[in-house]
Design a protein around this motif. Structure first.
Motif, PDB file in Angstrom:
ATOM      1  N   ALA A   1      24.281  36.286  48.193  1.00  0.00           N
ATOM      2  CA  ALA A   1      24.840  35.154  48.939  1.00  0.00           C
ATOM      3  C   ALA A   1      23.821  34.038  49.046  1.00  0.00           C
ATOM      4  O   ALA A   1      24.136  32.854  48.854  1.00  0.00           O
ATOM      5  CB  ALA A   1      25.269  35.628  50.321  1.00  0.00           C
ATOM      6  N   LEU A   2      22.587  34.415  49.342  1.00  0.00           N
ATOM      7  CA  LEU A   2      21.537  33.407  49.502  1.00  0.00           C
ATOM      8  C   LEU A   2      21.171  32.774  48.161  1.00  0.00           C
ATOM      9  O   LEU A   2      20.765  31.612  48.112  1.00  0.00           O
ATOM     10  CB  LEU A   2      20.287  34.030  50.132  1.00  0.00           C
ATOM     11  N   ALA A   3      21.320  33.551  47.086  1.00  0.00           N
ATOM     12  CA  ALA A   3      20.977  33.011  45.780  1.00  0.00           C
ATOM     13  C   ALA A   3      21.997  31.928  45.377  1.00  0.00           C
ATOM     14  O   ALA A   3      21.653  30.951  44.720  1.00  0.00           O
ATOM     15  CB  ALA A   3      20.949  34.126  44.741  1.00  0.00           C
ATOM     16  N   ARG A   4      23.245  32.115  45.819  1.00  0.00           N
ATOM     17  CA  ARG A   4      24.276  31.129  45.461  1.00  0.00           C
ATOM     18  C   ARG A   4      24.157  29.862  46.282  1.00  0.00           C
ATOM     19  O   ARG A   4      24.283  28.757  45.786  1.00  0.00           O
ATOM     20  CB  ARG A   4      25.647  31.765  45.692  1.00  0.00           C
ATOM     21  N   ARG A   5      23.967  30.021  47.568  1.00  0.00           N
ATOM     22  CA  ARG A   5      23.886  28.850  48.447  1.00  0.00           C
ATOM     23  C   ARG A   5      22.486  28.862  49.032  1.00  0.00           C
ATOM     24  O   ARG A   5      22.114  29.846  49.651  1.00  0.00           O
ATOM     25  CB  ARG A   5      24.915  28.975  49.566  1.00  0.00           C
ATOM     26  N   SER A   6      21.756  27.778  48.863  1.00  0.00           N
ATOM     27  CA  SER A   6      20.312  27.859  49.114  1.00  0.00           C
ATOM     28  C   SER A   6      19.959  28.318  50.515  1.00  0.00           C
ATOM     29  O   SER A   6      19.156  29.235  50.662  1.00  0.00           O
ATOM     30  CB  SER A   6      19.652  26.510  48.824  1.00  0.00           C
ATOM     31  N   THR A   7      20.505  27.728  51.589  1.00  0.00           N
ATOM     32  CA  THR A   7      20.180  28.230  52.924  1.00  0.00           C
ATOM     33  C   THR A   7      21.441  28.497  53.730  1.00  0.00           C
ATOM     34  O   THR A   7      22.402  27.734  53.654  1.00  0.00           O
ATOM     35  CB  THR A   7      19.297  27.226  53.723  1.00  0.00           C
ATOM     36  N   LEU A   8      21.416  29.571  54.492  1.00  0.00           N
ATOM     37  CA  LEU A   8      22.574  29.984  55.302  1.00  0.00           C
ATOM     38  C   LEU A   8      22.056  30.580  56.592  1.00  0.00           C
ATOM     39  O   LEU A   8      20.995  31.180  56.623  1.00  0.00           O
ATOM     40  CB  LEU A   8      23.366  31.067  54.568  1.00  0.00           C
ATOM     41  N   HIS A   9      22.848  30.475  57.682  1.00  0.00           N
ATOM     42  CA  HIS A   9      22.479  31.251  58.861  1.00  0.00           C
ATOM     43  C   HIS A   9      23.324  32.507  58.890  1.00  0.00           C
ATOM     44  O   HIS A   9      24.218  32.695  58.066  1.00  0.00           O
ATOM     45  CB  HIS A   9      22.514  30.431  60.156  1.00  0.00           C
ATOM     46  N   GLY A  10      23.014  33.399  59.857  1.00  0.00           N
ATOM     47  CA  GLY A  10      23.578  34.747  59.850  1.00  0.00           C
ATOM     48  C   GLY A  10      25.091  34.771  59.726  1.00  0.00           C
ATOM     49  O   GLY A  10      25.654  35.467  58.871  1.00  0.00           O
ATOM     50  N   PHE A  11      25.783  33.962  60.554  1.00  0.00           N
ATOM     51  CA  PHE A  11      27.234  33.976  60.549  1.00  0.00           C
ATOM     52  C   PHE A  11      27.770  33.528  59.187  1.00  0.00           C
ATOM     53  O   PHE A  11      28.711  34.087  58.645  1.00  0.00           O
ATOM     54  CB  PHE A  11      27.749  33.050  61.659  1.00  0.00           C
ATOM     55  N   GLU A  12      27.103  32.504  58.618  1.00  0.00           N
ATOM     56  CA  GLU A  12      27.520  31.991  57.309  1.00  0.00           C
ATOM     57  C   GLU A  12      27.363  33.066  56.236  1.00  0.00           C
ATOM     58  O   GLU A  12      28.198  33.185  55.340  1.00  0.00           O
ATOM     59  CB  GLU A  12      26.699  30.751  56.939  1.00  0.00           C
ATOM     60  N   ILE A  13      26.272  33.858  56.353  1.00  0.00           N
ATOM     61  CA  ILE A  13      26.047  34.915  55.364  1.00  0.00           C
ATOM     62  C   ILE A  13      27.198  35.919  55.445  1.00  0.00           C
ATOM     63  O   ILE A  13      27.791  36.308  54.435  1.00  0.00           O
ATOM     64  CB  ILE A  13      24.695  35.608  55.589  1.00  0.00           C
ATOM     65  N   ALA A  14      27.541  36.305  56.682  1.00  0.00           N
ATOM     66  CA  ALA A  14      28.626  37.269  56.870  1.00  0.00           C
ATOM     67  C   ALA A  14      29.924  36.729  56.256  1.00  0.00           C
ATOM     68  O   ALA A  14      30.630  37.447  55.538  1.00  0.00           O
ATOM     69  CB  ALA A  14      28.813  37.545  58.355  1.00  0.00           C
ATOM     70  N   GLU A  15      30.205  35.463  56.563  1.00  0.00           N
ATOM     71  CA  GLU A  15      31.429  34.842  56.047  1.00  0.00           C
ATOM     72  C   GLU A  15      31.405  34.762  54.524  1.00  0.00           C
ATOM     73  O   GLU A  15      32.393  35.039  53.856  1.00  0.00           O
ATOM     74  CB  GLU A  15      31.569  33.436  56.623  1.00  0.00           C
ATOM     75  N   ALA A  16      30.231  34.392  53.994  1.00  0.00           N
ATOM     76  CA  ALA A  16      30.098  34.218  52.546  1.00  0.00           C
ATOM     77  C   ALA A  16      30.385  35.526  51.828  1.00  0.00           C
ATOM     78  O   ALA A  16      31.101  35.556  50.825  1.00  0.00           O
ATOM     79  CB  ALA A  16      28.709  33.715  52.200  1.00  0.00           C
ATOM     80  N   ILE A  17      29.789  36.639  52.367  1.00  0.00           N
ATOM     81  CA  ILE A  17      29.977  37.940  51.710  1.00  0.00           C
ATOM     82  C   ILE A  17      31.449  38.315  51.747  1.00  0.00           C
ATOM     83  O   ILE A  17      32.037  38.752  50.751  1.00  0.00           O
ATOM     84  CB  ILE A  17      29.115  39.020  52.389  1.00  0.00           C
ATOM     85  N   GLU A  18      32.070  38.071  52.898  1.00  0.00           N
ATOM     86  CA  GLU A  18      33.464  38.436  53.045  1.00  0.00           C
ATOM     87  C   GLU A  18      34.351  37.637  52.092  1.00  0.00           C
ATOM     88  O   GLU A  18      35.238  38.175  51.429  1.00  0.00           O
ATOM     89  CB  GLU A  18      33.881  38.180  54.490  1.00  0.00           C
ATOM     90  N   ARG A  19      34.074  36.291  52.053  1.00  0.00           N
ATOM     91  CA  ARG A  19      34.870  35.415  51.195  1.00  0.00           C
ATOM     92  C   ARG A  19      34.708  35.803  49.737  1.00  0.00           C
ATOM     93  O   ARG A  19      35.670  35.969  49.013  1.00  0.00           O
ATOM     94  CB  ARG A  19      34.430  33.974  51.404  1.00  0.00           C
ATOM     95  N   ALA A  20      33.459  35.968  49.328  1.00  0.00           N
ATOM     96  CA  ALA A  20      33.172  36.226  47.913  1.00  0.00           C
ATOM     97  C   ALA A  20      33.834  37.512  47.451  1.00  0.00           C
ATOM     98  O   ALA A  20      34.276  37.619  46.317  1.00  0.00           O
ATOM     99  CB  ALA A  20      31.665  36.304  47.697  1.00  0.00           C
ATOM    100  N   SER A  21      33.881  38.494  48.344  1.00  0.00           N
ATOM    101  CA  SER A  21      34.481  39.753  47.935  1.00  0.00           C
ATOM    102  C   SER A  21      35.971  39.774  48.248  1.00  0.00           C
ATOM    103  O   SER A  21      36.581  40.841  48.283  1.00  0.00           O
ATOM    104  CB  SER A  21      33.781  40.908  48.650  1.00  0.00           C
ATOM    105  N   THR A  22      36.493  38.551  48.494  1.00  0.00           N
ATOM    106  CA  THR A  22      37.893  38.388  48.886  1.00  0.00           C
ATOM    107  C   THR A  22      38.332  39.449  49.875  1.00  0.00           C
ATOM    108  O   THR A  22      39.310  40.188  49.693  1.00  0.00           O
ATOM    109  CB  THR A  22      38.849  38.403  47.647  1.00  0.00           C
TER     110      THR A  22
END
Lengths: 878, 113
Positions: free
Chosen positions: B22-43
């Motif tokens: 997740a961090l490699a795709r989007r340069s900086t994220l905070h904790g909640f964003e990371i959680a959301e990103a993982i969830e979104r990416a894995s649909t």
């Protein structure tokens, strides 16, 4: 690692950051939920649910940072301190026990270190070595002659310099005339040792070439301070040595008093070339290859090791053997590291004695550790239910062990500190009872080395006494311990076995010490009870070096006459006699005596004595008579022999009227006019020696023995005063009572005895504590079982017998082992024993009985407690 | 809500890899964003146990794979933004490679069956 540490330091801020982060997350989730249409309350609740337990997560994060580890150690420490404070009696026993062990070991190490290991302050590099001669099969180092020294100086390629020193008494003038021990040294002496004068200069290498041509002297700091008030102006002034003027050229460094400073501290140094002036009685000494009187010192060349120099010294020793003399074929040489301030001879002979004696404190430490382990183990055993409970709710065994070891560590730390204190006291005691030379005791600093030793010992103690109980008491199956009382089950057998083994070991060690001490004490008392052949009570002895003072023959005779006159007039004095040497002073003139019948006897003691010698000493003339004043004045050809010499020279024949002389053919034949009783000449413990007495010309006197009916010490004081009146410039070489001389002659033995005695008493005490601990612990562990037995009809006396029997059996087992170890130890020490065999049955039996008695007493007390149990109470007790 | 709960849980150890990705795709994220990103990416197939993200982030901080920096969000809230470090990038590459090796092997086995 560094990052971890940084995380630890900043842990409070990190924790706040984490909390804030997690709060934000929950809030954002709640906001998202609201956007999805949930109402505020449900949104927040759902967000929290989805997030999980923040407390648990916090803990997880802390684990990640590695705080848990550190905090656990902190917890263990707090717990340990709490337990220690809660059980002051147990703590006290363990700490005292260990402190004694650590203290004894540290004190002994300090002493050994100062005497045998620590290089002198000026030899910190260890590059300065001794070169000693070896003779025959005996491995004891010997001094070298001046000609031999020159060979090593010129040939040794592994040494950058070779110097020699030889000590001799010298009479010095100055403000307070006195007799001092001076060193005759080679010109390169100070250079080889690497020393510079603190003021002035030392000798140049070529300042010992012309015989009698270098009247130069270097003073020791003590002499410079004592005689000249540390006045720098003395450099260049003159000092009379044996009546000859010497020019003071410098003062040696403050702490330097010669290479073997602990044995022979020198007060001044003069060049070897001045030997004639320093030792007027021994002309030609420097050219005599048979007179081994020099200690030879070498400095290792850079890159050369001591073994290499040693190999070279052996080669040189072979080269200088003269093929004509068979005795020479056994000559060899060695290079020894220079340690402490002892002579090479003392270094080698004391090393073996002290090596053996130093085993004892190590044993005491071992016993102490065993005891501490026992007490702790008993204590831990009582907590097994607690341990089992903790195991059941998830604590690992390692965790429990770590906690217990932490506890031991804290105890050991306390013990280490106490032991360090105890070592101060103990080394003071050892110095006192052991008559340690003041130069050595000055080195007895409890410095970093001693502290290191104490620490190492302390750490070893922790491993020994902390880990073992921790491991054994935590090894169990959780369920039986929880269900059962956790006291009698089979799982505790291992721990019990170890505990019993420790008791057995302690008893064995204590017995060994007891027996060894017993043997030494008996040797000493027997040595002290040996009849010296004369009556040492009420005897004062005093000696002068008249020839060092430059007395002419006439002046000497006049002085001796007036001295005897004054001494005889003192109140209480009954007789005054003179001799060239007195018995039991640590020295003896020895020689071979030849009879005109052709028989001869070697190693006889030679002495020249005045007419009243036998009367004054209380040495009986068994046959014939003592010398008459006329015979003495004329140096008549008469002699007196002792019983042993008479028996050896003329077995079964009347010795009176026989003719004898010494092996030196220049001596006249003398007629035996009397037979004196056998006496002790060199040591109290020597085997019977022959003795040969010749008349002493008055002018040759220098040593006097005075018999008094009053206190000989008081006589010595008045004598010193009368000498001051007779010749204010004459120093008294030696003044002591005969009893002091005798005490000095057994001083090493006495030191060993007192040391062993103190340590032996210590171990016996420790062993009794150990037995008591085990007995009382086993009683308290078996309370229930004993209760059952008693309710089934066992009487109090049965219980008492049972408990005592078990412990006594253990002790007997220890005694059996101890007897074996004692026998081995005693055989090793046999050469230091006197008048008692190494396997003296009485000593062994006595030691064994003493230990059995102690074991009986130590197990009786807990047994009585067991016998007094009320069966009902015992059964109900959990 | 019940339906959501039925999402597959993340296989153990994978969480770190997902965060790194997740961090490699989007340069900086905070904790909640990371959680959301993982969830979104894995649909939404993979579902982050939301709280457990934080100990994992701390572990990765300690290991030096990611760095954290406090900044303001768009709504002007204080939040810690994470980004990959060089060591993190290397770790991700290593993990992706080993993951592919393992899954490849499993896939081959499944094909053969």
């Amino acid at each position: 690692m560094l990052r971890r540490f940084w995380f630890f330091v900043t842990r409070w801020r990190r924790m706040q950051d984490l909390d804030e982060e997690m709060r934000l997350h929950v809030e954002l989730r709640a906001a998202a939920n609201r956007r999805d249409g949930l109402h505020a309350e449900a949104a927040a609740r759902q967000a929290r649910l989805r997030f999980g337990n923040p407390l648990k997560l916090r803990e997880e994060a802390r684990d990640v940072w590695g705080f848990a580890e550190l905090e656990r150690i902190g917890g263990d420490l707090r717990h340990a301190v709490r337990r220690i404070v809660q059980h002051p009696a147990r703590t006290l026993v363990v700490v005292l026990t260990l402190a004694l062990g650590i203290g004894a070991t540290t004190a002994m190490f300090t002493l050994l270190d100062a005497m045998l290991l620590k290089p002198a302050p000026w030899n910190t590099s260890g590059r300065v070595v001794w070169i000693v001669g070896l003779w025959g099969r005996s491995a004891m180092p010997r001094n070298l002659s001046y000609p031999d020294y020159l060979v090593y100086r010129d040939r040794a390629a592994t040494l950058s310099g070779v110097a020699a020193e030889g000590g001799t008494p010298m009479a010095i003038g100055g403000p307070q005339p006195q007799r001092v021990l001076g060193g005759l040294v080679s010109g390169n002496y100070f250079d080889v040792l690497g020393l510079r004068a603190q003021i002035g200069r030392t000798f140049a290498p070529d300042e010992d070439t012309a015989p009698g041509g270098h009247s130069l002297v270097v003073l020791s700091d003590a002499l410079w301070t004592g005689q000249f008030g540390a006045d720098p102006g003395v450099i260049g002034t003159s000092l009379a040595i044996n009546g000859q003027p010497f020019t003071i050229i410098g003062v040696a460094p403050r702490d330097f008093t010669g290479a073997a400073f602990a044995a022979d501290p020198y007060q001044l140094w003069i060049p070897m070339a001045m030997q004639g002036a320093a030792m007027p009685k021994r002309p030609g000494l420097l050219s005599d290859a048979n007179q081994a009187w020099l200690r030879v010192i070498g400095r290792l060349r850079d890159g050369v090791t001591a073994p290499e120099a040693d190999a070279e010294a052996r080669v040189i020793a072979r080269q200088i053997r003269s093929p004509q003399t068979p005795a020479d074929q056994e000559k060899s040489a060695r290079v020894l590291p220079m340690r402490g301030g002892l002579t090479p001879w003392e270094q080698e002979s004391l090393a073996s004695v002290f090596g053996l004696v130093s085993i004892v404190p190590a044993l005491v430490l071992l016993v102490a550790c065993a005891n501490a382990a026992n007490v702790l183990m008993a204590h831990h055993m009582g907590r097994r239910r607690e341990f089992a409970m903790r195991r059941a709710i998830g604590a690992s065994r390692g965790r429990l062990v770590r906690q217990l070891v932490t506890e031991s560590l804290v105890v050991a730390l306390l013990a280490g500190l106490a032991g360090f204190g105890a070592s101060f006291v103990l080394s003071a005691v050892i110095v006192r009872v052991g008559d340690v030379p003041s130069e050595v005791s000055a080195l007895l600093a409890l410095d970093g080395r001693a502290f290191l030793a104490a620490t190492v010992v302390g750490v070893a103690a922790v491993v020994l006494f902390g880990l073992a109980p921790a491991l054994t008491t935590t090894r169990f199956d959780v369920l039986p311990v929880l269900k059962d009382e956790g006291t009698t089950s089979t799982s505790s057998r291992g721990a019990g076995r170890l505990r019993r083994a420790l008791v057995v070991a302690q008893v064995a060690l204590s017995l060994t010490l007891l027996v060894t001490t017993g043997l030494f004490v008996q040797s000493l008392t027997r040595a002290m009870r040996v009849d010296p052949g004369f009556d040492p009570q009420g005897l004062a002895t005093v000696s002068f070096d008249l020839d060092l003072q430059g007395y002419t023959l006439d002046r000497r005779a006049a002085f001796v006459e007036r001295f005897v006159e004054r001494a005889s007039a003192l109140p209480g004095v009954t007789s005054v006699a003179a001799a060239d040497i007195l018995p039991l002073g640590g020295e003896m003139y020895g020689g071979t005596i030849v009879s005109h019948t052709g028989s001869s006897s070697s190693k006889a003691s030679l002495a020249r004595v005045s007419p009243k010698y036998f009367e004054a000493l209380g040495l009986a003339i068994l046959r014939g008579r003592a010398f008459s004043p006329a015979e003495v004045a004329a140096d008549a050809p008469v002699a007196i022999v002792n019983e042993t010499l008479a028996r050896r020279l003329w077995p079964g024949v009347d010795p009176l009227g026989q003719r004898v002389r010494t092996a030196d053919s220049k001596d006249p034949w003398r007629e035996v006019v009397g037979v004196a009783r056998d006496a002790k000449y060199l040591f109290l413990t020597e085997s019977p020696l022959g003795a040969y007495y010749m008349p002493l010309p008055p002018a040759a006197s220098g040593t006097f023995v005075i018999r008094t009916t009053s206190d000989p010490r008081a006589v010595l004081t008045s004598l010193t005063d009368s000498v001051r009146v007779l010749d204010p410039d004459l120093p008294i070489a030696r003044a002591q009572t005969m009893e002091e001389r005798i005490r000095r002659s057994v001083r090493l033995r006495r030191a060993v005895v007192s040391l062993l005695g103190v340590l032996g008493a210590l171990t016996l005490l420790l062993a009794s504590v150990g037995i008591y601990g085990v007995a009382s612990h086993s009683v308290s562990m078996r309370t229930r079982e004993l209760g059952i037995r008693m309710s089934l009809g066992a009487r109090a006396s049965d219980v008492l017998r049972m408990v005592v029997r078990e412990n006594l059996f253990l002790s007997l087992f220890g005694v059996a082992i101890g007897l074996g170890v004692s026998a081995a130890a005693a055989t090793m020490l046999a050469s230091y024993l006197f008048g008692v065999t190494a396997t003296d049955p009485a000593t062994f039996a006595g030691g064994a009985l003493a230990l059995c008695f102690v074991a009986l007493m130590a197990s009786y007390l807990p047994a009585r407690r067991a016998a007094r149990l009320d069966p009902l109470v015992a059964l109900r007790r959990e | 809500m019940v339906a959501r709960r039925s999402h597959d849980p993340i296989p153990p150890g994978t969480l770190e890899m997902l965060v790194l990705t997740a961090l490699a795709r989007r340069s900086t994220l905070h904790g909640f964003e990371i959680a959301e990103a993982i969830e979104r990416a894995s649909t939404d197939v993979l579902r982050v146990e939301e709280g457990s993200l934080y100990p994992a982030l701390q572990r990765m901080l300690v290991k030096g794979w990611i760095g954290g920096e406090w900044k303001r969000t768009d709504e002007n809230r204080r939040a810690r933004y994470y980004q990959l470090t060089a060591a993190g990038r290397r770790e991700l590459a290593r993990r992706v490679e080993s993951y592919q090796r393992v899954t490849g092997a499993i896939a081959r086995v499944l094909r053969m069956a």
